[in-house]
Write an enzyme that holds these catalytic residues in place. Structure first.
Site: not given
Lengths: 437, 190
Positions: A257, A348
């Protein structure tokens, strides 16, 4: 050139299309060393092997284990004692922004009491500045009733932000920056008042949750006559020393992330330098906080290939589905054997891309797991982003992700707040003091 | 007339003593430094034993913010001279009624007593003023002392010298010693 991955959500993020050779051709640790070097502003000479930031003291010198403890009863001679590490709290910028993320977070938003005018707000900022100066150095607060809990700062940082109400409610409305307002509503939002807004924010980060808890409560106690807690969020990343320094943060979906976001190395995208900006903001930044629920139970229904399609990356190493490694740029034109895009049109990784490098932001996210629920989950991410220009860097990509991103089916923003982060302080100054001049 | 303060909770005393920070130097740019130099010239009879040190100084001064009629002032006084300094009185910018209070053992329990003879700071030592311990008592306050407000305090020495400093008011839940006057009326102190 790095392509930013921007995300409103627990950005799977990862890495993005960044094709930095220095990253791709080197093992993780050296890359981390370089990053931390920038982040702590320490001298390269102080960096060694696995030590990186954890081996630096506030002044950037290597830690002399056994010397710097502020508590003589501490096991300062133990080779693994790191509670004495401090982060500088003074300087051009506030700490806790480009500081290498510590393991634990308590982020508190406050509502000012009705009687707080500009003078009383100024007093509160003086008091907090004093408290921060002591706690960050491992000293008790002035009125600290648990002074021993301050003795091991463990890289404690405190970052203070001003919300719109700090201006509207104190007669300072004319000095509120135009951009300082709540974010526009997005279709994906399910915002709760309990997690949104706030006149002031105090972000406390550190490597020791006990120290963080004490510091956050001490600062709240000192403010008690002037402000009440609106919300408080506890977050965690990996505890210090438990994963290699350079390892990209994994969120609770298991995704790498944020490694393509700014990591503090490109200050021009983080710090406000506009000469037209008010003095208290020059050297400051804009802060967006979003509490994003991650539906782990629904995520559990997805098999690994499906999870990877949603993001457009492999979970294990974060490489784009078109190949390479975590830092390889995705091939967005590639098609599979059936002629469909190899990376889904709504993945994404594709939606979070921006071709404008000036739109990169600094993300400093933490995971949350709200007690006592484990199943069903009450888990997510405290999304924290810093950027010099909210309107240019943040809003466009947030709007695009809200419009379309496969990940949105598993993530829900339930809280949102925006703060102006004043510049750092020099000796004898207090936070945002130019605002009251 | 002797006034006595009785601790409501003995535990509070223990905690306060354990938290004694008299040896921790302050890095605060407080009023202490400048005030201390004033004291040095005023204190007349005393001489600094180490060059560069103010003869009298206070670190970490503060006053408990209150909307009641009483409050306490705290901090760590230091005597950097080689002679005892005898403090005989205190005055403040917020009231005319200020007293020096100490803690003594009386009938088996710790009580607060006005130091009618003042107190002595021995040479080269610190004298700690803290909640649950010795403190300066500010009474008959005409107005609230707000958090963040500065209170000016002045100690008067036996030789006529004075020492003035600024103490910021802070929100504080403790320092609630019961104030018991010998005449029997009891009121909680802020």
């Amino acid at each position: 050139m790095d392509q930013p991955t921007r995300s409103a959500g627990p950005a799977p993020a990862g890495p993005a299309p960044a094709a930095e050779p220095r990253r791709t051709d080197q093992p993780p640790i050296p890359r981390g060393v370089r990053r931390r070097d920038v982040l702590v502003g320490g001298g390269g000479a102080a960096l060694g092997a696995l030590a990186t930031w954890a081996g630096l003291r506030a002044d950037g010198t290597p830690t002399d284990e056994g010397a710097a403890s502020s508590d003589t009863s501490a096991p300062a001679t133990a080779a693994d004692y790191r509670g004495n590490l401090t982060e500088p709290w003074q300087g051009e910028h506030q700490a806790g922004i480009v500081t290498a993320p510590q393991g634990f977070l308590t982020l508190t938003a406050y509502d000012l009491a009705d009687h707080v005018d500009a003078l009383r707000l100024e007093r509160l900022l003086r008091i907090w500045t004093d408290g921060i100066s002591r706690l960050a150095a491992g000293r008790p607060g002035l009125t600290d009733t648990e002074p021993e809990l301050a003795a091991h700062p463990a890289r404690l940082t405190v970052t203070v932000g001003l919300g719109p109400g700090a201006f509207e409610r104190t007669g300072l409305e004319a000095r509120r920056p135009a951009w300082l307002a709540q974010l526009p509503p997005y279709s994906i939002d399910a915002l709760e008042d309990a997690w949104s807004g706030g006149d002031l924010a105090v972000q406390v980060c550190g490597e020791d949750p006990s120290t963080v808890a004490h510091a956050a409560r001490y600062l709240a106690k000192e403010a008690a006559d002037l402000a009440t807690v609106r919300w408080a969020q506890h977050g965690f990343r990996n505890a210090a020393g438990q994963v290699p320094e350079a390892m990209t943060f994994r969120n609770q979906f298991g995704q790498l992330d944020g490694s393509s976001n700014l990591q503090g190395e490109e200050g021009e995208h983080v710090w406000i330098t506009d000469p037209d900006a008010p003095a208290w903001l020059r050297g400051g930044t804009t802060m967006v906080v979003r509490r994003i629920h991650m539906n782990l139970d629904k995520w559990d229904e997805l098999d690994r290939p499906g999870r990877e399609v949603i993001v457009g990356r492999r979970l294990g190493d974060g490489a784009p589905l078109t190949g390479g490694d975590e830092f390889t740029a995705p091939d967005l034109e590639a098609v599979n054997e059936l002629g469909f895009p190899a990376i889904d049109a709504a993945a994404h990784i594709r939606r979070a891309r921006t071709d404008d490098p000036t739109q990169r932001i600094l993300r400093r996210p933490y995971s949350y797991e709200a007690a006592p629920s484990v199943i069903p989950s009450d888990t997510g991410q405290i999304f924290i982003a810093f950027q010099a220009d909210l309107e240019h860097q943040f809003l466009p990509v947030q709007a695009r992700l809200a419009e379309l991103d496969l990940l949105n089916q598993w993530t829900t923003p339930i809280g949102s707040a925006v703060f102006a982060v004043p510049r750092g302080v020099r000796e004898g100054e207090f936070l945002a003091q130019d605002l009251f001049a | 007339m002797k006034r006595t303060l009785t601790l409501t909770a003995a535990l509070a005393l223990g905690a306060a003593l354990a938290g004694c920070t008299s040896t921790v130097p302050s890095e605060q740019p407080s009023a202490a430094a400048s005030a201390a130099s004033t004291a040095a010239s005023d204190a007349g009879s005393s001489a600094a034993s180490e060059p560069g040190l103010a003869e009298v100084a206070i670190t970490d001064p503060w006053v408990k913010a209150t909307d009641t009629e009483m409050t306490g002032a705290f901090g760590t006084l230091e005597n950097n001279t080689d002679v005892p300094i005898h403090v005989v009185a205190v005055s403040s910018s917020v009231t005319d009624r200020n007293e020096l209070h100490e803690m003594v053992m009386q009938d088996g329990s710790m009580v607060m007593v006005e130091m009618e003879e003042g107190f002595v700071i021995e040479p080269g030592t610190a004298f700690v003023l803290e909640p649950g311990g010795n403190h300066l008592m500010l009474m008959d306050l005409a107005a609230p002392v707000e958090v963040g407000e500065d209170v000016e305090l002045t100690l008067e020495f036996e030789d006529g010298g004075t020492f003035t400093w600024i103490a910021p008011a802070r929100t504080f839940a403790g320092a609630n010693e019961e104030y018991v006057e010998s005449e029997a009326s009891a009121t909680p102190t802020p």
